[in-house]
Design an enzyme around this catalytic site. Structure first.
Site, PDB file in Angstrom:
ATOM      1  CB  ALA A  17      -0.905  -0.071   1.278  1.00 26.94           C
ATOM      2  CB  SER A  41      10.758   0.242  10.767  1.00 30.06           C
ATOM      3  OG  SER A  41      11.652  -0.534  11.664  1.00 30.06           O
ATOM      4  CB  VAL A  49      -1.888 -12.110   2.378  1.00 24.58           C
ATOM      5  CG1 VAL A  49      -1.100 -12.752   3.895  1.00 24.58           C
ATOM      6  CG2 VAL A  49      -2.675 -10.801   2.669  1.00 24.58           C
ATOM      7  CB  ALA A  52      -3.960 -13.334  -6.453  1.00 19.12           C
ATOM      8  CE  LYS A  80      -6.571 -14.315  -9.523  1.00 16.03           C
ATOM      9  NZ  LYS A  80      -6.837 -13.655  -8.403  1.00 16.03           N
ATOM     10  CB  THR A 345     -10.862  -7.464  -3.275  1.00 12.99           C
ATOM     11  OG1 THR A 345     -10.956  -7.879  -1.969  1.00 12.99           O
ATOM     12  CG2 THR A 345     -11.742  -8.058  -4.530  1.00 12.99           C
TER      13      THR A 345
END
Length: 504
Positions: A17, A41, A49, A52, A80, A345
């Site tokens: 993110a 850090s 995780v 995908a 994919k 998502t």
């Protein structure tokens, strides 16, 4: 884009993110008018995780003008075409949720209605045979297709990649464009005594970092959005009770499949994500029905390669912040909320948060209406995905374990119940333009989970029987021609974008 008051942007936390935000801001806002600083850090691990994705990530890459082959090589990615759901409807049954359309929409209505008429009149073809991505996945094939190319169906795709490598790749992208990275742990956030705005971050070595606008990508703890500003959290465990995941990578066995596999087990489900250099595995479970030790043991017994690390346990509460934007802080990624990665998502919601913030980026001070609009739109996006996830659990024939009996018989949100009622009547949910998952996705999942519609749209009865057969035959032929012409997934990667360690 210029701002009088918010030129100094500070991103708290790296990982997927944080670096997605940094790279997008550096590319679109620039680092001449804006100072962009990211604090992270190396002592704090990332969850990682989100390996995908869904096809919208290609839009993010295009905006950043990222070379796709380079991106695939640098992240050890594979392509994919969708997700295989094994044992979700019942043990021994599987279905595929593809990224592309089923057939071709005709006469203003979805192909799905024509297929249902065909099926009810004795047609025995599986509906998935009318989807090119499903057919290609079955055969282990992949190819990019040109939008302008022939009348054959396009291939829609996303990526499966190493989240750590993705963050590192975006870090290099960002730093080349002037983003300043600071290594350090944040001890304290100081607020303006009058406005409550965050003004300064104090690191554990005493350094201070000032900012005008802060992006909280600090993960589950929400260092700024929750610990400092107390945004609050909506807990959705009532409908999505899984609350832990055991994750472990393993050696790859064979060529990587062009799809993610999700297999339902006694107290949740297990992901299998094939990359170029390894396979990602994880068991998402509810600790009310299975212990951590048993979940780890089951995960290790079910992977198909030698483990490459000790399993990690992730703990989470499914839900979202009541507000993603509070004062001069916007939360993204896990700091903004967590939805289990069942439909991949997580990265998409980061992408949505970035694009909406860029669209609404404040100019001359904060406009409360703008902040409220941002919060409403982010809330909608999380709610939208939430209902789709719940449907995977609610619509099932499984009651063979206490977990599956619990989710099959639970009460569900009215918004989802309305969709299921419409679908049961006519095979569609009437998804709006703003919803992430459209009719093909809902049909694939609900029909795959065992919900059979009673009817279909009456316009599907207008064409003659012979014309219907001719149309279906042309669509099926086009899909077969497309897939037959495609190379193997592994061959495509080897010829175009193989990572250094696996180059053939």
């Amino acid at each position: 884009m210029k701002s009088k008051n918010f030129r100094n942007i500070v991103i708290v936390g790296g990982g997927t993110a944080g670096w997605m935000a940094a790279s997008a801001f550096a590319k679109l806002l620039g680092t001449e008018e804006f100072a962009i600083t990211l604090i992270e850090s190396e002592q704090i691990g990332t969850v990682g995780v989100g390996e995908a994705t869904i096809p919208m990530i290609s839009m993010f890459n295009r905006v950043l003008e990222i070379d796709e082959d380079e991106f695939v090589r640098e992240t050890n990615a594979t392509f994919k075409l969708g997700i295989e759901f094994a044992d979700w409807r019942r043990v021994g049954h599987s279905y595929f949720h593809p990224f592309g359309n089923l057939g071709v929409d005709m006469d203003g209505i979805s192909f799905i209605h024509y297929w249902m008429r065909w099926a009810r009149s004795g047609g025995n073809l599986d509906y998935s045979f009318f989807n090119a991505e499903t057919e290609a996945a079955r055969r282990g094939k992949f190819q990019r297709t040109d939008r302008e190319e022939s009348n054959l169906p396009r291939i829609n795709y996303a990526f499966q990649f190493d989240a750590g490598m993705y963050a590192a790749y975006l870090r290099r992208f960002s730093e080349k464009r002037g983003v300043r990275r600071i290594e350090g742990r944040i001890d304290e956030a100081k607020q303006n005594a009058e406005t409550g705005f965050v003004e300064t971050l104090v690191l554990d070595d005493g350094r201070t970092i000032d900012g005008d606008f802060f992006i909280d990508c600090s993960g589950f703890r929400g260092l700024l959005i929750e610990q400092t500003l107390g945004a609050g959290y909506d807990d959705w465990s009532e409908w999505l009770p899984v609350n832990k995941a055991a994750a472990v990578p393993c050696e790859k066995v064979g060529d990587p499949l062009p799809y993610t596999r999700s297999t339902a087990y006694e107290a949740g489900w297990q992901w299998r994500i094939p990359l170029q250099h390894r396979t990602g595995n994880g068991y998402v479970f509810c600790d009310k029905y299975i212990s951590e030790d048993e979940a780890v043991a089951n995960l290790l017994s079910r992977i198909d390669g030698k483990p490459l690390a000790d399993p990690r346990i992730l703990r989470f509460v499914t839900g979202r912040r009541k507000k993603s934007w509070v004062k001069n802080v916007v939360a993204m990624g896990l700091a903004g909320g967590f939805l289990e990665p069942l439909e991949s998502t997580s990265i998409h919601l980061v992408q949505v948060a970035i694009s909406k913030l860029l669209a609404m980026f404040p100019n001359d001070g904060l406009n409360p209406s703008l902040v409220n609009r941002y919060n409403d739109e982010m809330s909608y996006n999380y709610e939208d995905v939430k209902d789709f996830l719940i449907a995977h659990y609610k619509v099932t024939e499984r009651e063979d374990t206490p977990f599956w009996a619990r989710v099959r018989n639970m009460d569900i949100p009215e918004s989802l119940q309305a969709k299921l009622d419409i679908f049961a009547t006519r095979g569609e949910v009437l998804a709006t333009q703003t919803e992430l998952f459209k009719e093909t996705s809902w049909f694939s999942v609900l029909a795959g989970q065992g919900l059979t519609p009673k009817g279909y749209h009456p316009l599907a009865d207008v064409v003659s029987e012979d014309e219907l057969k001719a149309r279906l035959s042309r669509i099926r032929t086009g899909i077969q021609e497309r897939v037959i012409s495609m190379p193997d997934h592994a061959t495509f990667i080897a010829q175009n974008c193989a990572a250094a360690k696996v180059m053939m």
